[in-house]
Design a protein around this motif. Sequence first.
Motif, PDB file in Angstrom:
ATOM      1  N   LYS A 139      -2.165  -1.792 -10.292  1.00 18.16           N
ATOM      2  CA  LYS A 139      -0.892  -1.732  -9.372  1.00 18.16           C
ATOM      3  C   LYS A 139      -1.412  -2.184  -8.043  1.00 18.16           C
ATOM      4  O   LYS A 139      -0.505  -3.028  -7.528  1.00 18.16           O
ATOM      5  CB  LYS A 139      -0.678  -0.168  -9.418  1.00 18.16           C
ATOM      6  CG  LYS A 139       0.745   0.037  -8.454  1.00 18.16           C
ATOM      7  CD  LYS A 139       0.990   1.585  -8.154  1.00 18.16           C
ATOM      8  CE  LYS A 139       1.163   2.543  -9.675  1.00 18.16           C
ATOM      9  NZ  LYS A 139       1.416   3.856  -9.225  1.00 18.16           N
ATOM     10  N   LYS A 143       0.326  -5.534  -6.166  1.00 16.46           N
ATOM     11  CA  LYS A 143       0.723  -5.407  -4.766  1.00 16.46           C
ATOM     12  C   LYS A 143       0.195  -6.464  -3.739  1.00 16.46           C
ATOM     13  O   LYS A 143       0.700  -7.271  -2.955  1.00 16.46           O
ATOM     14  CB  LYS A 143       0.595  -4.156  -3.940  1.00 16.46           C
ATOM     15  CG  LYS A 143       1.479  -2.976  -4.746  1.00 16.46           C
ATOM     16  CD  LYS A 143       1.110  -1.653  -4.202  1.00 16.46           C
ATOM     17  CE  LYS A 143       2.226  -0.372  -4.730  1.00 16.46           C
ATOM     18  NZ  LYS A 143       1.692   0.660  -4.213  1.00 16.46           N
ATOM     19  N   VAL A 146       1.755  -9.911  -4.477  1.00 16.97           N
ATOM     20  CA  VAL A 146       2.736 -10.028  -4.094  1.00 16.97           C
ATOM     21  C   VAL A 146       2.783 -10.316  -2.535  1.00 16.97           C
ATOM     22  O   VAL A 146       3.334 -11.397  -2.138  1.00 16.97           O
ATOM     23  CB  VAL A 146       4.025  -8.758  -4.161  1.00 16.97           C
ATOM     24  CG1 VAL A 146       5.016  -8.936  -3.372  1.00 16.97           C
ATOM     25  CG2 VAL A 146       4.112  -8.604  -5.728  1.00 16.97           C
ATOM     26  N   TYR A 189       9.303  -8.976   0.447  1.00 20.21           N
ATOM     27  CA  TYR A 189      10.151  -7.915   0.115  1.00 20.21           C
ATOM     28  C   TYR A 189      10.722  -8.345  -1.218  1.00 20.21           C
ATOM     29  O   TYR A 189      10.950  -7.675  -2.187  1.00 20.21           O
ATOM     30  CB  TYR A 189      11.082  -7.192   1.258  1.00 20.21           C
ATOM     31  CG  TYR A 189      11.755  -6.213   0.637  1.00 20.21           C
ATOM     32  CD1 TYR A 189      11.498  -4.806   0.495  1.00 20.21           C
ATOM     33  CD2 TYR A 189      13.251  -6.623   0.524  1.00 20.21           C
ATOM     34  CE1 TYR A 189      12.107  -3.985  -0.085  1.00 20.21           C
ATOM     35  CE2 TYR A 189      14.018  -5.463  -0.055  1.00 20.21           C
ATOM     36  CZ  TYR A 189      13.402  -4.181  -0.226  1.00 20.21           C
ATOM     37  OH  TYR A 189      14.200  -3.016  -0.564  1.00 20.21           O
ATOM     38  N   TYR A 192       8.738  -8.611  -4.123  1.00 19.04           N
ATOM     39  CA  TYR A 192       8.452  -7.271  -4.606  1.00 19.04           C
ATOM     40  C   TYR A 192       9.511  -6.620  -5.410  1.00 19.04           C
ATOM     41  O   TYR A 192       9.458  -5.983  -6.530  1.00 19.04           O
ATOM     42  CB  TYR A 192       8.039  -6.482  -3.405  1.00 19.04           C
ATOM     43  CG  TYR A 192       7.943  -4.769  -3.699  1.00 19.04           C
ATOM     44  CD1 TYR A 192       6.722  -4.388  -4.460  1.00 19.04           C
ATOM     45  CD2 TYR A 192       8.970  -4.185  -3.537  1.00 19.04           C
ATOM     46  CE1 TYR A 192       6.777  -3.012  -4.551  1.00 19.04           C
ATOM     47  CE2 TYR A 192       8.735  -2.606  -3.619  1.00 19.04           C
ATOM     48  CZ  TYR A 192       7.718  -2.152  -4.482  1.00 19.04           C
ATOM     49  OH  TYR A 192       7.402  -0.583  -4.633  1.00 19.04           O
ATOM     50  N   LYS A 196       9.720  -5.560  -9.377  1.00 17.02           N
ATOM     51  CA  LYS A 196      10.029  -4.108  -9.773  1.00 17.02           C
ATOM     52  C   LYS A 196      11.072  -4.231 -10.511  1.00 17.02           C
ATOM     53  O   LYS A 196      11.261  -3.241 -11.679  1.00 17.02           O
ATOM     54  CB  LYS A 196      10.347  -3.380  -8.420  1.00 17.02           C
ATOM     55  CG  LYS A 196      10.698  -1.699  -8.610  1.00 17.02           C
ATOM     56  CD  LYS A 196      10.956  -1.062  -7.178  1.00 17.02           C
ATOM     57  CE  LYS A 196      11.127   0.369  -7.450  1.00 17.02           C
ATOM     58  NZ  LYS A 196      11.380   1.110  -6.329  1.00 17.02           N
TER      59      LYS A 196
END
Length: 207
Positions: A139, A143, A146, A189, A192, A196
């Motif tokens: 994880k 992140k 990204v 963002y 991301y 997701k």
Amino acid sequence: EAVMKSVVSKYRNDLMHIEGECNQVLQSHDDIDSVDMNRQITLCKMRLTETINNVKSCWDAVNELLSTDEDLHGMNLSDDTSATPASSASSKQLELLLENYLWQFDEVLDRLQLLDDELSLLQKSLDFTINRQRNEIIKMNLKLSVLTCGFSCGALSAGIFGMNLLSGLESHPYAFWMTAATFTAVVPYSIYRHFKFELQTKNIHFK
């Protein structure tokens, strides 16, 4: 009887030794690294499996002997093959003796299997902990990927606006800040949210 007693005594000593090792592993699993603990559990389970197989072989041999009347009569050392009360009593004593040692083998086997079950449960718990740590690392890598992708887009925009070409935005008072905010905040963002959404469509929980 001497041979059976020696074999049972040997496996009882092995059981006590293995129990000591297993109890030490079970009691110290909070103080040792998960990888080292998993290695110790594997070694203990290898010894347990070997001992269980040996005891099971002895148990099968005694049980097969008890279930075969010809083999029981063949173990009678008397020269008199006639069915006398004395020979019947001797066969009965031999049968009771073998049943006693069969029960002792069964007891040792049950205790060994109980230790194996406890180690298997601890190993599953450690595997769950290791998998959770691995998922946390994955994880974090996602992140970081990204963010790296977002900053790469920012670097691309900086390279475009850094060219010695006229675009009409050079004299705008807020063009620089709007462009910087867009490529350093909005783009990461958006990426991301895209990742997701893709994970949610695959029923993968991601915070």
